[in-house]
Design a protein around this motif. Structure first.
Motif, mmCIF file in Angstrom:
data_model
loop_
_atom_site.group_PDB
_atom_site.id
_atom_site.type_symbol
_atom_site.label_atom_id
_atom_site.label_comp_id
_atom_site.label_asym_id
_atom_site.label_seq_id
_atom_site.Cartn_x
_atom_site.Cartn_y
_atom_site.Cartn_z
ATOM 1 N N LEU A 134 4.895 14.499 -10.448
ATOM 2 C CA LEU A 134 4.668 14.670 -11.884
ATOM 3 C C LEU A 134 4.994 13.384 -12.639
ATOM 4 C CD1 LEU A 134 6.198 18.231 -12.536
ATOM 5 C CD2 LEU A 134 3.851 17.625 -11.898
ATOM 6 N N ALA A 135 6.081 12.714 -12.243
ATOM 7 C CA ALA A 135 6.484 11.474 -12.905
ATOM 8 C C ALA A 135 5.422 10.390 -12.722
ATOM 9 C CB ALA A 135 7.826 11.001 -12.357
ATOM 10 N N LEU A 136 4.892 10.267 -11.526
ATOM 11 C CA LEU A 136 3.887 9.235 -11.263
ATOM 12 C C LEU A 136 2.589 9.517 -12.009
ATOM 13 C CD1 LEU A 136 4.365 8.571 -7.434
ATOM 14 C CD2 LEU A 136 5.333 7.330 -9.374
ATOM 15 N N VAL A 137 2.228 10.782 -12.122
ATOM 16 C CA VAL A 137 1.010 11.139 -12.849
ATOM 17 C C VAL A 137 1.117 10.722 -14.310
ATOM 18 C CG1 VAL A 137 -0.249 13.114 -13.797
ATOM 19 C CG2 VAL A 137 0.186 12.981 -11.352
ATOM 20 N N LEU B 142 -0.128 1.190 -6.976
ATOM 21 C CA LEU B 142 -0.023 2.524 -7.568
ATOM 22 C C LEU B 142 -1.137 2.721 -8.583
ATOM 23 C CD1 LEU B 142 1.515 5.176 -7.925
ATOM 24 C CD2 LEU B 142 3.009 4.008 -9.563
ATOM 25 N N THR B 143 -1.961 3.730 -8.375
ATOM 26 C CA THR B 143 -3.084 4.023 -9.255
ATOM 27 C C THR B 143 -3.016 5.468 -9.711
ATOM 28 O OG1 THR B 143 -4.542 4.765 -7.458
ATOM 29 C CG2 THR B 143 -4.522 2.386 -7.970
ATOM 30 N N PRO B 144 -3.696 5.812 -10.817
ATOM 31 C CA PRO B 144 -3.709 7.217 -11.263
ATOM 32 C C PRO B 144 -4.256 8.162 -10.205
ATOM 33 C CG PRO B 144 -4.468 5.775 -13.018
ATOM 34 C CD PRO B 144 -4.337 4.916 -11.795
ATOM 35 N N PRO C 231 0.843 -1.197 0.000
ATOM 36 C CA PRO C 231 0.000 0.000 0.000
ATOM 37 C C PRO C 231 0.876 1.245 0.000
ATOM 38 C CG PRO C 231 0.061 -0.983 2.192
ATOM 39 C CD PRO C 231 0.791 -1.928 1.278
ATOM 40 N N LEU C 232 0.415 2.277 -0.673
ATOM 41 C CA LEU C 232 1.190 3.509 -0.754
ATOM 42 C C LEU C 232 0.576 4.578 0.140
ATOM 43 C CD1 LEU C 232 2.069 3.826 -4.543
ATOM 44 C CD2 LEU C 232 3.407 2.854 -2.691
#
Length: 361
Positions: free
Chosen positions: A275-278, A318-320, A8-9
């Motif tokens: 920003l990278a994860l998005v 990891l989700t949007p 979980p994040l």
């Protein structure tokens, strides 16, 4: 054996990726795609000058086709920040060419290292930002001016020489492919020789000659058969294997970013990570080119994996939505740079750049 439960994040975990010197090295995604026409469909890869399709033959004979390169993927992902709610995460920077056209920096291929930027009112600010990065190691001025240059990379090859590595890289490849070909014949709707546009002799000489001006202008019959010996024009590839999109978020390169203080450094890294994860988690619309429209394969779930320095791999949840929430919080803490719209293009600077010794200003 049961699959491991995804990690979980939470904010503490994400912050640990930016702060821990010996933290994880990367996040990776392997996403199986499929043509909208379904399995067994023909897909058109990009073509390259003097090469055609980029198809590699492996030692076992398997042929792998490049469907979308790292650079192309980056150029498709970056414009996400032109749209709400993502546009609130970055400054809006546009350059007015003076002919009624305005170019968004998010559409500029080389980002801060592009010739268009050097030949605009942004040139001094960009030069100072790259200079700060080169001389002091601080990436904050770049992050305030054009943060996606830190996400997708840039090279100030004609200025300070600074190289900003890509934090997010993505490619799409098709496995076990066979190239196929197509042929076509253009038939004009009228006999222009009979209409006295040109003579029968001129018609006879031009027909079938693709280099003839009459053929190029569409006045005579002309075949489209591709290069000699190829069996016709490139007609796409047929893949028996998977179409695979591979995404990597480089956490080592992220932790190399610095600010003027420990506090600024932490805020900077979290902002750029957000920003990278998005961009990495956004599914996008994979209309890559005519004849190449892909979607994720619903039968093969794509899972993010965290890769440790030891090589140990652990799935992460990891989700949007989670990526956006983290990015919004990080952007607020760091402070999004000031927007600069309709910055004028400067023809004098462009001409001076052309004359600069060794391409440097």
């Amino acid at each position: 054996m049961n699959a491991p439960t995804p990690m979980p994040l939470d904010e503490a975990t994400l912050n640990g990726w930016t702060d821990a010197p010996l933290g994880p090295v990367a996040l990776t995604l392997r996403q199986v795609m499929q043509p909208v026409e379904g399995p067994g469909s023909v897909i058109f890869p990009p073509t390259y000058a003097d090469l055609g399709y980029c198809i590699d033959r492996l030692s076992d004979g398997t042929r792998v086709a490049l469907i979308d390169s790292v650079g192309s993927q980056a150029n498709r992902m970056e414009p996400l920040f032109k749209h709400k709610p993502y546009s609130d995460l970055v400054p809006k920077v546009t350059i007015a060419l003076g002919n009624g056209k305005v170019v968004d920096l998010l559409d500029v291929g080389h980002r801060l290292g592009d010739a268009l930027v050097r030949a605009s009112g942004l040139s001094e600010a960009v030069r100072d930002a790259f200079h700060a990065f080169t001389e002091t190691g601080s990436a904050v001025p770049i992050a305030k001016l054009a943060p996606t240059s830190l996400v997708f990379g840039a090279w100030d090859s004609r200025g300070e020489g600074s190289k900003l590595p890509r934090l997010v890289s993505s490619t799409i490849r098709a496995w076990d492919v066979d190239p196929i070909h197509r042929a076509a014949q253009y038939n004009p709707p009228a006999d222009y020789a009979a209409l006295d546009v040109f003579s029968d002799d001129e018609k006879k000489k031009a027909e079938g000659n693709v280099k003839s001006p009459l053929a190029q202008r569409g006045f005579v019959h002309v075949p489209a058969v591709g290069e000699k010996g190829q069996g016709g024009e490139l007609g796409g590839v047929l893949a028996r294997g998977d179409f695979v999109r591979s995404v990597t978020v480089n956490l080592v390169a992220l932790r190399a970013l610095r600010g003027e203080s420990e506090e600024t450094t932490a805020a900077l890294r979290r902002y750029i990570l957000g920003l990278a994860l998005v961009t990495a988690t956004d599914p996008g619309d994979a209309f890559l080119r005519q004849g190449c429209l892909l979607t994720p394969d619903p039968e093969t779930p794509a899972d993010w994996t965290l890769v440790a320095r030891s090589g140990q791999r652990q799935p992460v949840a990891l989700t949007p939505d989670a990526a956006l929430a983290f990015a919004q919080q990080a952007a607020t803490s760091f402070g999004v740079g000031q927007s600069q719209e309709n910055v004028p293009f400067d023809k004098i600077k462009a001409k001076a750049d052309l004359k600069a010794k060794d391409g440097r200003s």
